[in-house]
Design a protein around this motif. Sequence first.
Motif, PDB file in Angstrom:
ATOM      1  N   VAL A  99       0.833  -1.283  -0.003  1.00 60.27           N
ATOM      2  CA  VAL A  99      -0.027   0.019   0.135  1.00 60.27           C
ATOM      3  C   VAL A  99       0.956   1.270   0.060  1.00 60.27           C
ATOM      4  CG1 VAL A  99      -1.726   1.232   1.348  1.00 60.27           C
ATOM      5  CG2 VAL A  99      -1.894  -1.135   1.229  1.00 60.27           C
ATOM      6  N   PHE A 100       2.010   1.131   0.893  1.00 61.64           N
ATOM      7  CA  PHE A 100       2.699   2.506   0.913  1.00 61.64           C
ATOM      8  C   PHE A 100       3.634   2.545  -0.432  1.00 61.64           C
ATOM      9  CE2 PHE A 100       5.924   5.452   2.860  1.00 61.64           C
ATOM     10  CZ  PHE A 100       4.739   6.227   3.336  1.00 61.64           C
ATOM     11  N   PHE A 101       4.047   1.448  -1.035  1.00 57.49           N
ATOM     12  CA  PHE A 101       4.600   1.662  -2.384  1.00 57.49           C
ATOM     13  C   PHE A 101       3.566   2.360  -3.398  1.00 57.49           C
ATOM     14  CE2 PHE A 101       4.791   0.132  -6.827  1.00 57.49           C
ATOM     15  CZ  PHE A 101       6.232   0.166  -7.098  1.00 57.49           C
ATOM     16  N   CYS A 102       2.290   1.902  -3.445  1.00 59.00           N
ATOM     17  CA  CYS A 102       1.356   2.721  -4.324  1.00 59.00           C
ATOM     18  C   CYS A 102       1.119   3.966  -4.016  1.00 59.00           C
ATOM     19  CB  CYS A 102      -0.019   1.926  -4.284  1.00 59.00           C
ATOM     20  SG  CYS A 102       0.242   0.340  -4.996  1.00 59.00           S
ATOM     21  N   SER A 146      -4.216   3.234   7.224  1.00 60.42           N
ATOM     22  CA  SER A 146      -5.233   4.218   7.448  1.00 60.42           C
ATOM     23  C   SER A 146      -4.848   5.677   7.023  1.00 60.42           C
ATOM     24  CB  SER A 146      -5.675   4.265   9.199  1.00 60.42           C
ATOM     25  OG  SER A 146      -6.266   2.969   9.300  1.00 60.42           O
ATOM     26  N   LEU A 147      -3.636   6.259   7.601  1.00 54.38           N
ATOM     27  CA  LEU A 147      -3.056   7.467   7.445  1.00 54.38           C
ATOM     28  C   LEU A 147      -3.148   7.659   5.837  1.00 54.38           C
ATOM     29  CD1 LEU A 147      -0.214   7.664   9.818  1.00 54.38           C
ATOM     30  CD2 LEU A 147      -2.090   9.234   9.702  1.00 54.38           C
ATOM     31  N   CYS A 148      -2.675   6.724   5.245  1.00 52.10           N
ATOM     32  CA  CYS A 148      -2.602   6.630   3.374  1.00 52.10           C
ATOM     33  C   CYS A 148      -3.869   7.072   2.877  1.00 52.10           C
ATOM     34  CB  CYS A 148      -1.922   5.482   2.740  1.00 52.10           C
ATOM     35  SG  CYS A 148      -0.465   5.441   3.367  1.00 52.10           S
ATOM     36  N   PRO A 184      -4.075   8.156  13.329  1.00 48.64           N
ATOM     37  CA  PRO A 184      -4.527   8.589  11.941  1.00 48.64           C
ATOM     38  C   PRO A 184      -5.339   9.946  12.160  1.00 48.64           C
ATOM     39  CG  PRO A 184      -4.853   6.302  12.235  1.00 48.64           C
ATOM     40  CD  PRO A 184      -4.646   6.756  13.562  1.00 48.64           C
ATOM     41  N   CYS A 185      -6.249  10.152  12.940  1.00 49.03           N
ATOM     42  CA  CYS A 185      -6.989  11.438  12.944  1.00 49.03           C
ATOM     43  C   CYS A 185      -6.341  12.337  13.465  1.00 49.03           C
ATOM     44  CB  CYS A 185      -8.356  11.109  13.942  1.00 49.03           C
ATOM     45  SG  CYS A 185      -9.490   9.982  13.601  1.00 49.03           S
ATOM     46  N   VAL A 186      -5.541  12.628  14.463  1.00 48.98           N
ATOM     47  CA  VAL A 186      -4.802  13.686  14.674  1.00 48.98           C
ATOM     48  C   VAL A 186      -3.712  14.112  13.681  1.00 48.98           C
ATOM     49  CG1 VAL A 186      -3.228  14.853  16.420  1.00 48.98           C
ATOM     50  CG2 VAL A 186      -5.074  13.337  17.283  1.00 48.98           C
ATOM     51  N   GLY A 187      -3.269  13.235  13.011  1.00 46.51           N
ATOM     52  CA  GLY A 187      -2.012  13.358  12.086  1.00 46.51           C
ATOM     53  C   GLY A 187      -2.738  14.025  10.701  1.00 46.51           C
ATOM     54  N   ILE A 188      -3.876  13.467  10.298  1.00 44.04           N
ATOM     55  CA  ILE A 188      -4.488  14.091   9.018  1.00 44.04           C
ATOM     56  C   ILE A 188      -5.021  15.361   9.504  1.00 44.04           C
ATOM     57  CG2 ILE A 188      -6.644  13.042   9.349  1.00 44.04           C
ATOM     58  CD1 ILE A 188      -4.687  13.805   6.016  1.00 44.04           C
ATOM     59  N   GLY A 189      -5.577  15.496  11.005  1.00 42.21           N
ATOM     60  CA  GLY A 189      -6.094  16.873  11.283  1.00 42.21           C
ATOM     61  C   GLY A 189      -5.195  17.947  11.330  1.00 42.21           C
ATOM     62  N   ILE A 190      -3.803  17.705  11.936  1.00 36.15           N
ATOM     63  CA  ILE A 190      -3.078  18.649  11.982  1.00 36.15           C
ATOM     64  C   ILE A 190      -2.407  19.074  10.716  1.00 36.15           C
ATOM     65  CG2 ILE A 190      -0.401  19.133  12.529  1.00 36.15           C
ATOM     66  CD1 ILE A 190      -1.006  17.272  14.950  1.00 36.15           C
TER      67      ILE A 190
END
Length: 571
Positions: A99-102, A146-148, A184-190
């Motif tokens: 997934v991270f490769f893509c 999830s972050l991706c 994931p939520c805080v990471g994408i939120g920031i």
Amino acid sequence: MSERKKVFWFIALLSVLVLVPFLGETIFYSKGEPREAIVAYTMLESGNWILPTNYGVEIAYKPPFLYWCIAVVSSVLGGVSEFSARMPSTLAFLAMQLVFFCFVAKRKDVKTAFLTSILLLSSFEVHRAAVACRLDMLQVSLIVISLCLLFRWDEKECRGVPWLAILLMACATLTKGPVGSIFPCVGIGIYQLIRGRKFGKTFFSLLGIGLLSLIPLGIWFWAAYRQGGDAFVNLMLEENTGRFFRKMSYASHENPIWYNFLTVIWGWIPWTLVLLISLFGLKWKNFRLLPQGATWKERLRKGWEKFRSQSPVNQFAWVVILFIFIFYCIPKSKRSVYLLPIYPFMAMLIAEYLWALVRRGARVFKISAYIFASLALILTLTFFAVRLGWVSDSLWGTGKHAAENIAFMQALQHISLSFPKWLIVFLPLVASICLFVALARRVDARSLLYGIAGCLLCIFVSLDGVYQPTVLAVKSDKHLAARLNELEPEGEVYSYQEWVKFYGVNYYLGDRVRIFDKEEPSEGYVMVVEKTQDEFLRENQDAYQLQEVYRTPLRSCDMRAKVIVYKFSKK
């Protein structure tokens, strides 16, 4: 077939070949892996998939998703084994890898995505977690994917509900607690706030996503509370909120803040050496932490503008790295595996840095190639020196670890190897020769970078396939379990004192170990740690007839001390 697809399938095949064949080669040699595996074993044996007990009284310290995965895989493979217990971690790594490769290939280019994948596969910390029966890699994979997915959701201007990300975050929380949703939520939120999205929209949309992802954990928690009561609640609170707010009732991996910096440096071995060497080729005279300006305020403003001017994916990577790293600087409890979620994002940035060095034709790759080719050669030559008996036992002296080191060496000296194993032994030698030939032909920096990566992967395969299974089998408590099984083939055996848990022995005996102090049995066999021998005799010699029947020649891997087995019967 496009170049991206070709590289995708090459990475998939390479990762499988490096990891999967050797999953079951190394028997459990620490208390962590059998502690997780025995939970899945008791799930299958008891049929209780919510809150099974093992060791007579113990419940799992974490939510059950890993144990469900192990139990499912083991059901297909015919029972819980080292291979089946480690398979969920490996499958999780493979999913994250691809997934991270893509993710990187779409937003960068294929060569950066390829090198990112190679870096992850050959990073010491990531590689170790990918082949271990532990919670960490499964949780990390779910968080990173999830972050991706949330980043892709942001790219689409947050239209719709990211249901797949919510599902994966739910699985992450069911693996190791609420951080599976928080990161994931805080990471994408920031990241969204930095990019200029309004706080209200960011907060309430991600609050809804986070709450949805916590529903499965809440359902399990309610079901487990009905079985375990207040004891279960207290354990879960201590392992999650208590660990973060420094209110645990016992010391658990307590380390200072600088420990996190050291673990990241150590975790990127062997690539740490390449990065360190590269620093000597940089032009430090022109280096500035902040852009030039008349005042500190102006310099900070320019630095912030420079940070915001990065590509979105680089900015997102830095947000994730800094947030998670700082988050784990807060609790007293610090372990290297806690920082695993930042490794894929670090790998992407390191890959870009290495490609920049390649374009400059930096000498770092030539120097590193000589070092790693020499290490691969030394590894092989040392093995043959040990096999031929050229290394004397006296080399290890007479210190605390001398007996173990001698046993490790003798295991390598006398182990019988099949033809495929001999091929694996020779892999580092072949890689070393190929790298020396490349250096003699003065190939370009790009070829040397790939040659270094290939050499490192050959060393990892050799360690996983031959050296580690042979050496670590010596320190495993499986030998103690085998001796106890001879003494007591069917009934229960016991360990002295409630805080002493022989997880390895319990796993290899099929959950037949119980706590002596709680059970107060009339007869049987009990394991006593050497340092508590006098206390055990003082407390029990009046009530029991005691006979020492076995003493381990080496220290137990669980207790880090020798173990004495007593046969006992009530007077």
